[in-house]
Design a protein around this motif. Sequence first.
Motif, PDB file in Angstrom:
ATOM      1  N   LEU A  14       0.859  -1.186   0.000  1.00 48.74           N
ATOM      2  CA  LEU A  14       0.000   0.000   0.000  1.00 48.74           C
ATOM      3  C   LEU A  14       0.891   1.230   0.000  1.00 48.74           C
ATOM      4  O   LEU A  14       1.604   1.494   0.962  1.00 48.74           O
ATOM      5  CB  LEU A  14      -0.906   0.008   1.235  1.00 48.74           C
ATOM      6  N   ILE A  15       0.857   1.956  -1.083  1.00 50.05           N
ATOM      7  CA  ILE A  15       1.674   3.162  -1.209  1.00 50.05           C
ATOM      8  C   ILE A  15       0.738   4.362  -1.337  1.00 50.05           C
ATOM      9  O   ILE A  15      -0.013   4.484  -2.304  1.00 50.05           O
ATOM     10  CB  ILE A  15       2.598   3.092  -2.444  1.00 50.05           C
ATOM     11  N   GLU A  21      -1.363  14.184  -4.345  1.00 44.45           N
ATOM     12  CA  GLU A  21      -1.917  12.969  -4.954  1.00 44.45           C
ATOM     13  C   GLU A  21      -2.421  12.008  -3.880  1.00 44.45           C
ATOM     14  O   GLU A  21      -3.514  11.444  -3.991  1.00 44.45           O
ATOM     15  CB  GLU A  21      -0.853  12.287  -5.814  1.00 44.45           C
ATOM     16  N   GLY A  22      -1.648  11.823  -2.819  1.00 43.02           N
ATOM     17  CA  GLY A  22      -2.059  10.946  -1.721  1.00 43.02           C
ATOM     18  C   GLY A  22      -3.263  11.499  -0.982  1.00 43.02           C
ATOM     19  O   GLY A  22      -4.183  10.761  -0.619  1.00 43.02           O
ATOM     20  N   ASP A  48       5.713  -3.567   6.480  1.00 40.02           N
ATOM     21  CA  ASP A  48       6.017  -3.995   5.109  1.00 40.02           C
ATOM     22  C   ASP A  48       4.980  -3.490   4.100  1.00 40.02           C
ATOM     23  O   ASP A  48       5.095  -3.728   2.911  1.00 40.02           O
ATOM     24  CB  ASP A  48       6.155  -5.516   5.029  1.00 40.02           C
ATOM     25  N   LYS A  49       3.942  -2.806   4.590  1.00 42.59           N
ATOM     26  CA  LYS A  49       2.882  -2.194   3.775  1.00 42.59           C
ATOM     27  C   LYS A  49       2.035  -3.212   3.023  1.00 42.59           C
ATOM     28  O   LYS A  49       1.345  -2.869   2.069  1.00 42.59           O
ATOM     29  CB  LYS A  49       3.455  -1.155   2.819  1.00 42.59           C
ATOM     30  N   ASN A  50       2.065  -4.465   3.450  1.00 41.80           N
ATOM     31  CA  ASN A  50       1.282  -5.502   2.785  1.00 41.80           C
ATOM     32  C   ASN A  50      -0.092  -5.717   3.394  1.00 41.80           C
ATOM     33  O   ASN A  50      -0.930  -6.383   2.790  1.00 41.80           O
ATOM     34  CB  ASN A  50       2.048  -6.827   2.750  1.00 41.80           C
ATOM     35  N   LEU A  73     -10.710  -1.038  -3.298  1.00 38.00           N
ATOM     36  CA  LEU A  73      -9.935  -1.474  -2.140  1.00 38.00           C
ATOM     37  C   LEU A  73     -10.292  -2.915  -1.802  1.00 38.00           C
ATOM     38  O   LEU A  73     -11.473  -3.275  -1.785  1.00 38.00           O
ATOM     39  CB  LEU A  73     -10.222  -0.574  -0.926  1.00 38.00           C
ATOM     40  N   PRO A  74      -9.286  -3.749  -1.524  1.00 38.04           N
ATOM     41  CA  PRO A  74      -9.580  -5.134  -1.164  1.00 38.04           C
ATOM     42  C   PRO A  74     -10.215  -5.213   0.225  1.00 38.04           C
ATOM     43  O   PRO A  74      -9.987  -4.347   1.074  1.00 38.04           O
ATOM     44  CB  PRO A  74      -8.202  -5.804  -1.168  1.00 38.04           C
TER      45      PRO A  74
END
Length: 90
Positions: A14-15, A21-22, A48-50, A73-74
Motif C-alpha cells: 500500500l503506497i 496525490e495521496g 512492510d505495507k502488505n 480497495l480489497p
Amino acid sequence: MPRYVVEREFSAGLIVPINDEGAKACCNVVDANLTDGVTWVHSYVTLDKNKSYCVYDGPNPEAIRRAAGKTNLPVNKISEVRVLDPYFYQ
C-alpha cells in the motif's frame, strides 16, 4: 452506529504518497464511503505495507464492502468490534 475493523491485503504494498496525490486518494475514499453511510475513522498499516487494519463506522458489513468496491480497495475480513480502553471504569 456499529464499528468494524476491515483487514486488507496488498500484494504490491500500500503506497500512499505524502503529497497532493495521496491526499486526493484519501479524500476519494471518504467521498465514496458517504453514499453508503460509511465513515473511515483511521487505519493501521504494517511496516512492510502488505496489510492494513482499517477502523470504520457503518450500518453493516455489506455497506462497507460496497464502499470498498467503489474505490477498488480489497476486503479480506470485516469484524464488528467494541472499544475497550484502560479508562472504561471511569
